[in-house]
Design an enzyme around this catalytic site. Sequence first.
Site, mmCIF file in Angstrom:
data_model
loop_
_atom_site.group_PDB
_atom_site.id
_atom_site.type_symbol
_atom_site.label_atom_id
_atom_site.label_comp_id
_atom_site.label_asym_id
_atom_site.label_seq_id
_atom_site.Cartn_x
_atom_site.Cartn_y
_atom_site.Cartn_z
ATOM 1 N N ASP A 70 -3.586 -5.056 5.218
ATOM 2 C CA ASP A 70 -2.444 -5.958 5.191
ATOM 3 C C ASP A 70 -2.452 -6.743 6.497
ATOM 4 O O ASP A 70 -2.611 -6.165 7.577
ATOM 5 C CB ASP A 70 -1.160 -5.142 5.053
ATOM 6 C CG ASP A 70 0.071 -6.012 5.076
ATOM 7 O OD1 ASP A 70 0.100 -6.989 4.328
ATOM 8 O OD2 ASP A 70 0.999 -5.704 5.849
ATOM 9 N N ASP A 92 2.293 -1.274 6.044
ATOM 10 C CA ASP A 92 3.434 -0.794 6.817
ATOM 11 C C ASP A 92 4.766 -0.955 6.102
ATOM 12 O O ASP A 92 5.774 -0.453 6.589
ATOM 13 C CB ASP A 92 3.500 -1.494 8.179
ATOM 14 C CG ASP A 92 3.640 -3.016 8.050
ATOM 15 O OD1 ASP A 92 3.621 -3.520 6.912
ATOM 16 O OD2 ASP A 92 3.766 -3.688 9.092
ATOM 17 N N ASP A 111 3.855 -2.345 0.420
ATOM 18 C CA ASP A 111 2.505 -1.784 0.486
ATOM 19 C C ASP A 111 2.420 -0.406 -0.165
ATOM 20 O O ASP A 111 1.315 0.085 -0.430
ATOM 21 C CB ASP A 111 2.060 -1.648 1.946
ATOM 22 C CG ASP A 111 2.021 -2.987 2.667
ATOM 23 O OD1 ASP A 111 1.557 -3.957 2.056
ATOM 24 O OD2 ASP A 111 2.466 -3.059 3.820
ATOM 25 N N ASP A 123 -21.383 34.818 9.469
ATOM 26 C CA ASP A 123 -21.699 33.547 8.807
ATOM 27 C C ASP A 123 -20.671 32.461 9.081
ATOM 28 O O ASP A 123 -21.041 31.337 9.440
ATOM 29 C CB ASP A 123 -21.840 33.768 7.293
ATOM 30 C CG ASP A 123 -23.042 34.660 6.975
ATOM 31 O OD1 ASP A 123 -23.783 34.984 7.916
ATOM 32 O OD2 ASP A 123 -23.210 35.020 5.804
#
Length: 823
Positions: A296, A564, A568, A662
């Site tokens: 954006d 933001d 969006d 391991d």
Amino acid sequence: MPTNGLTSLQARERLARDGENTLPGQAPRGLVQIGADVVREPMFLLLMAAGGVYLSMGEPREALALLGFIAVIIVVTVLQAARTERALDALRELAAPPATVLRDGQWLRVPSRSLVVGDVIELAEGMRVPADACLTDAHECALDESLLTGESVPVAKAAGDEVMAGTLMVGGQAHATVRGTGRHTALGGIGASLGTLEAAASPLTRQLGKMTRTLAVAGGALSGLLALLVWLGGERWQQAVLAGITLAMGVLPQEFPVILTVFLALGARRLAAHGVLVRRLPALSTLGQVDVLCVDKTGTLTENRMQLARLWAGGETFDTAGDAPLPEPFHRVLEYAVLASEQTPLDPMERAFHRYANAQLAGSEHLHPGWQLNWEYALSPELPAMSHGWQDGGAGREIAAKGAPEAVAELCHLDAAHRQRVAQAARAMAADGLRVLGVARARWTDDTPPAIQHDFDFEWLGLAGLADRLKAGVPAAVAECARAGVRVVMISGDHPETARAIAREAGIAGAEVITGSQFGALDEAGRARVLARCSVFARVSPLAKLAIVRALQGAGHVVAMTGDGVNDAPALKAADVGLAMGARGTDVAREAAAMTLSDDSFTAIVGALSQARRMNANLAAALLYTFAVHVPIVVLSLAAVLLGLPPLLTPLCIAVLEILIDPACSVAFEADQGRADPLDAPPARHARPGGADIVAALAAGLAVALIAGGVYALALAQLAAPAARATAFATLLIASVLLIGALREQGLAALPKAARWVMVCGAVAPLPLLGFAPLSGAFGFAWPPPSMLLIALSGALASLPLARAARALARSATGHRASASPK
């Protein structure tokens, strides 16, 4: 609205009386519940079964040793899980959005949990309402109440209306007085949860889960078959069950979930140091696979600090740079731009109008602090222009409008020639990267406002151009993305010429600009063609942003999206990885996104991409190590039974290897920095290791199995079974540590500090198991002679070049080039 709000003393007293503004959430897991979850893990069930078999065989020492080992592991796991729960609580506290409250006559940002009844709070677009409250004033206010009502259509609100905690401000701004907090809110009363967005499992999580289930089924079948063969061979049923349990423990990839969680958690911590807060850990592995980054423009590429840069009126232009006074012909454009803005603006453009007007028109007849706002007409997708109606003390109302130049020109019913001049001036300003708004005025003498803005008889005044400068470092970051094979797509609500100018300055490829309406009018094939050639989109609505993201995903791309604002949020949630702006981002954007940029730095995204790619490469290497280290366990368990030899590995031996050694060795890969820059190559399509890599790792593990098996056979020829078993186990343990070097491209060179410590500890760890009587007896070991210990060490050291050779041979046979493991 109260002029000063509550005092700090009043707020403290009410907080002590009513409690914090928090909801009764899910009760945290207690130690008993955590322990119950741990013992349900398949590895612990197998260990407990083995302990029961030892008891039935009349071998209490082995059973108690095994069960004691289980208890130690459970205690450690429970304590670690409890620490994790506390860390998650702290993270939730950190992520809780603050509230803007009036205290002692000053507006403050405070944690929302500290709000009390009577507080005056400020609400703006994109914020989540922190408490039940009554609006004292509202401007174009609309709320999404779907969390409480299930109704997705925003609800308009006016002064005097109630707003409820948990709802979202999707438009406008308002002030409100808190009426209820915490459990006394409508949300708390019905026991609803604020966690409205579910975190989906990443592709890597699903792939590893499927792989684990496949291996578990195969291991169970092989273990049952082996137990049956041992029993049919004349052994007691207990011995047959122990052989089956031993093989099942060797095949079961118990380490996968542990390794994945550790890598993601440590990777998230590293990203946090670079200003990126990971809200959903699985998204971290997906970020490393991103090949398209949708950004954006406003607030992401640019500073989102608008400044009035240029005015156009009557065919004349005035640039505001410098200290020159504003000429009289431009006064009315600025005057009505202010009147068309909010009185206490939050929008950066409206703030820019107010700042410049206060500097240039102070004390003149063009500022009207005494006028009263009566009517408001909001922006809409159909008409991107807004109008305010003011009572000026005389008859009728003064109307001010601003918006997209073409929309305001339409409201003014300009003739074709005038429209062309306006459009040409707007294009010229937009070509310089300015955000352009048209300004108009009208007079309305009736007391009743018309239904729509078109009913006013507007007079055209001029254009206002606002500059939102590119952030420092953006062009370099865009270039880094291109080098990394990540395409940057800019999505903007601005004029096409403004978008083109900003894209050119940022270094985003391509000169073509497509508007949201043009993109929306295309069919699926047309959208695919546009996305293949165009990287700049202008005049894009929230639905068009979402359509662009989904079309890119439909073309096979892994898409990250930055944003933001409320507009969006749909695209952030739909993207494979959503990146919200933390400083200026709205609450709803942060909730929709998987990650948050704490300082709104676009350059931080490049660092996050690099870290995610390196983490994926290191994770693939750790998983390959896990595959490789299981091979000697499985081979030696099977070989001893099929060849009629005394068993080399007991369930307790395998527990030490798989639960302690391991995972520790695997973590050594996590800090590996490698030799190559992760951004020098295009993104990998998968974070998991490929089939050819797995074959090469299995070959390296088979080489270790041959060495350890050979040492065991040699030791059995000279020693009793307990001493021979200890000799071979020491070989296997040290060789498992050295296998780290066999699977790294640069071998043991440039080992991270963590890996060096793991290797030292791995070399020392066998000693107490072999020589300390209580432990050695439980493991079925006896201290071997020094000559055999030297053979064990020599065999382990020889396993390193042999494993590397086997790995290289397997990769050559598969025609594979190094890709997954760290460079």
